[in-house]
Structure formats: structure tokens, C-alpha cells
Design an enzyme around this catalytic site. Sequence first.
Site, PDB file in Angstrom:
ATOM      1  N   ARG B  34     -13.826  -1.560  -6.217  1.00 50.32           N
ATOM      2  CA  ARG B  34     -12.711  -1.094  -7.033  1.00 50.32           C
ATOM      3  C   ARG B  34     -11.561  -2.086  -6.930  1.00 50.32           C
ATOM      4  NH1 ARG B  34     -11.836   4.973  -6.007  1.00 50.32           N
ATOM      5  NH2 ARG B  34      -9.673   4.365  -5.794  1.00 50.32           N
ATOM      6  N   ALA B  37     -11.206  -4.444  -3.779  1.00 42.29           N
ATOM      7  CA  ALA B  37     -12.399  -5.262  -3.556  1.00 42.29           C
ATOM      8  C   ALA B  37     -12.478  -6.383  -4.594  1.00 42.29           C
ATOM      9  CB  ALA B  37     -13.653  -4.398  -3.613  1.00 42.29           C
ATOM     10  N   HIS B  38     -12.142  -6.077  -5.853  1.00 41.25           N
ATOM     11  CA  HIS B  38     -12.126  -7.116  -6.892  1.00 41.25           C
ATOM     12  C   HIS B  38     -11.118  -8.197  -6.519  1.00 41.25           C
ATOM     13  CE1 HIS B  38     -14.427  -4.416  -9.483  1.00 41.25           C
ATOM     14  NE2 HIS B  38     -14.494  -5.360 -10.398  1.00 41.25           N
ATOM     15  N   LYS B  39      -9.928  -7.733  -6.144  1.00 36.35           N
ATOM     16  CA  LYS B  39      -8.833  -8.651  -5.823  1.00 36.35           C
ATOM     17  C   LYS B  39      -9.213  -9.531  -4.629  1.00 36.35           C
ATOM     18  CE  LYS B  39      -3.804  -8.347  -5.377  1.00 36.35           C
ATOM     19  NZ  LYS B  39      -3.612  -8.972  -4.058  1.00 36.35           N
TER      20      LYS B  39
END
Lengths: 308, 207
Positions: B34, B37-39
Site C-alpha cells: 500500500r 510500501a510503494h513509497k
Amino acid sequence: MFFRSQKEDTQKVDDTSGIKTTIKETAIALLRLSATSLPHDVQQSMQEIKQEVLNHEGALLQISNILDDVELARETSAPMCQDTGIVSFILSVGDQFPLKSELKEILREATGEATKLVPLRPNTVDFFEGNPGNNIDPRGHIPYFYLDLVSGDKLKITAMTKGGGSSNIAKLGMLKPGLGLKGAMQFVIDALAEAGPAGCPPYRIGVGIGGGEDICMNLAKKALLRPLGERHADERVANLENSLMEACNVLPIGPMGVGAGQTVMDVNINLASRHPASLPVGVVFSCWALRHASAIISPDSSVEFVDY
Amino acid sequence: MAIYHLQLPLSEEDVKKLQIGDNIYVTGKIVTARDDAHKHALDLHAKGETLPVNFGELGIFHCGPIMQKDETGKWNMVAGGPTTSNRMEIFQDIFIETFGSRLIIGKGGMGPRTTVACEKFGAVYGMFTGGAALLAAKGVKEVLEVHWYDLLGMPECLWVLQVEEFGPLMIGIDAHGNNFFEENRKKTMESKKDAYAIIDKTLEAMH
């Protein structure tokens, strides 16, 4: 005399420890019920929505998945949705109920224990302290308490495990009073159109009109807890609820945004007086998983769970 | 509307045949990711650091699950429905371009940036029924790996999952530039006037 009084004090301490345990255990049970068992009126509403989309394969798949998930949750006593929300308790505390301020600490403890036992997803994230893993805000704000003082000797607890997705689409409008009720109603329709399927429809919408910026939001949230289909006692407001419900369902969103079928299962309005210069409108959404559970506790530690 | 049963990772051919409104069931490996985690993944990649998983080989699932360890210390998914995908709109396109992911799973739809990336790099967006967390967990056969747990916490970390017949996932964005949710959003906005008219009629009658 002195001795007797001492004895009574000791007795009193034991009494509260008994009721404290009852409150904690009841609160844990309510959090479990809320997270795992969808109120029957909401489930019934999903069934009715399903009957209307039997000819639309996409919508039928979505609403069937929802109903299957609800059944699985009830059978296995597991949370129907992984997002068990920011925990809140709505408390009606009777004048003669033996505990008052201590309730908060007991319910905090219950929240921490329920997080492990149910389990609930650890959802309290502090910018500096991180996620403590127990759904308790290290700064003391969560679980959140809505308090009401009532006559009598009972305590009513409602536990609410409302997901974050539907909270993200809530809207506050501080409208110009000249826009009137028409402006307020349009604001609700705009909020729904803007939300689209982001908060997991079929939605229930709570609307608070009047009061102030925080009051209208509070009224809107509490409107979600009325029995489904119940109308406002004032016929004029009830009329607006019916009209808004019809208007909202004109928007082609549908279950999970598939573009067909009913978008909104109910709309409820709470109305308060407003400041002459203000027209506050609060719009709060619940996803299809409208989760709450209540119980009434008596001073003798007997507990009555409210059936929804 | 067509229904497909597909193996992961999806091939370019798989992706090309899918159209918005189709429903798919997938078998293979997916990973939850989410906002954070993407960042974090993109930050690490920018610094040239090695990532713990190959996002290009896995279905990307927008999900913050409830997980529980059993007596043997093995993780199991208790509940794991999708989270609102639109929050990832701010970096999903870069994510697809950087890692070559072909399947994004979430709910609520995504916007124009993701739509462009799906067309350009051959990916699709599939919607799992929001909130149907136990149905999702039923499709998860094994929790294979967990990464960044201490750093991001249970809902935000990476859970690598073996899934079987996971779905249905309704194709919301295909690899041909179509976005079901954007199209429906336009229709929704256009129909606001009809909703207003119902209110007007009621208010007039009340006067």
C-alpha cells in the site's frame, strides 16, 4: 461504627472490581460482534439489493461476494473486513451507574485485548511513535468516546469498528445560509458523486445539518446508528430523507462501482439549530460493512446484548 | 463480459486480451503493498539498493491484511480484502514503469496516470470486492514471505502470498487505454442534475 464503615469500603472495592471485569469482557465481546457479525437489517438490505441485480452479471458477482463474506464471518467468527477501523465507543452512562471516569481506562484495556483476541487490525499510527500494535493511541485519543449522561442506573455501550475507506470520503460543508436546504441536499449528492465507489458501496449515508463544524459531523455519524429504514420523527425531515435516498440512487455507481444496482441502502438526517451566519452540513458514509454492536450493563453486572 | 482463469505472472498476451468489465481468477504469487510500501520500494530503488522481492514477477495487491501467527510460528492470513487504490495513483505509474508489474489488484478504481501506464507498459488493474476480506483470505493458500514488518507494521508491510483461483477481479483498467471507473465517473457527474431535480420537486412540494 468505624469498623463497619471500613468493612463496607472493602465490600465496595470488591463490587467495582466485579463490574469492571464485566464491562471489560462485554466490551471485548462487543468489538468481536461488531467486527464479525453484520447487523441483520444491513444483511437483509444487501439481500434485497441482490434481488434487483439478478440480470446484471457484474453487479451480481459483487453483491454475492459481499453476502458470502458476511456469512463466512458469522460462521467462523472472523472479521468480515480486514479494516476494523479506529475503535470508538458510544456510551450512555446512567446517573446511578457505579463507574464513571474509570470507564475510559477499562475500555482502552478492552480494546488492546480485543486487538489480540478477535483479532482486530492494529490501526493506530502515530507520526512519531509509530504503530503500537494495540489500537490504542499513545496520546490518549483512541479509542474515541462519545459520551451521553442519562437517567437510571444502567450503562449502554455501543462499539463501532468503522473502516477507514468510507471515512476518507466524508465531507464537511460550511455553506452560505442563503443556499438553504436545497444547497444542503445538493452538497450530499455532490459528496456521493465525488466519492464514487471509493468507500465500498452500497453505502449508508448519515447527514448532520446545523450546529457547528464539529456538531454536524457528530450528528451525521450518529445517524448511521439508527435502525435501517427508520425515519426522522419530524415528518418534514423524514420527507427529505426519502427524497435524498431516491436522488442518491439516481447516480449510476452501484455495488462496488459496477455501474448498475442500488448505490445507497439508506440516508438518515439529524437536524440541529444553526447559527444565523452558518449552514454546516456533515456527510458521513458507511461502507456496506456497517459494523456496530451494543449491550446494556446493570449495576448487578447483568448484561443484555441488543439484537440488530 | 468474459471470465478467465490465469496463471501469474501474467504474460503480455494475457494482458492484451483482457477488456474492462471482464472478470479474472488468478493463481500464483502476489504481494501486498500500500502507500508506504510503494513509497519505500521506489525510494530504495532510486538509491540503487536491492529490493527483497521482484515486483515485476508478482501481482501487486493493495491490501493491509490482518495476519496471525500459529503455534508453530507460521503466519496465516485472517482477513485480507483490498484497500482503496486511488491513494496509490500518485506513484503507481512510476511503479509499473520501474518494476514492470502487469497486474495491480485493489478496489475503487484508479485514475488517468495509471491508465496511461497500463497502456504503455502492458498492465491491467483488477478490482476485488471491497471489504470481502474472508473471501480473499480463502484464496490465499500460503504466506510465503514477509518483509519490512518491523519498519512498516502489519497493514503496511510486504506479504508475499501464494494464491489459488483468487478473484473474481473485475478488470477496471485494461492495457488499451480504457478505464471503466473513469467512464462511470463521467456518467455519475452527468446524472447529478437528475438527482438535483428530485430534491427540487420535494422542496417545492413542502412549501
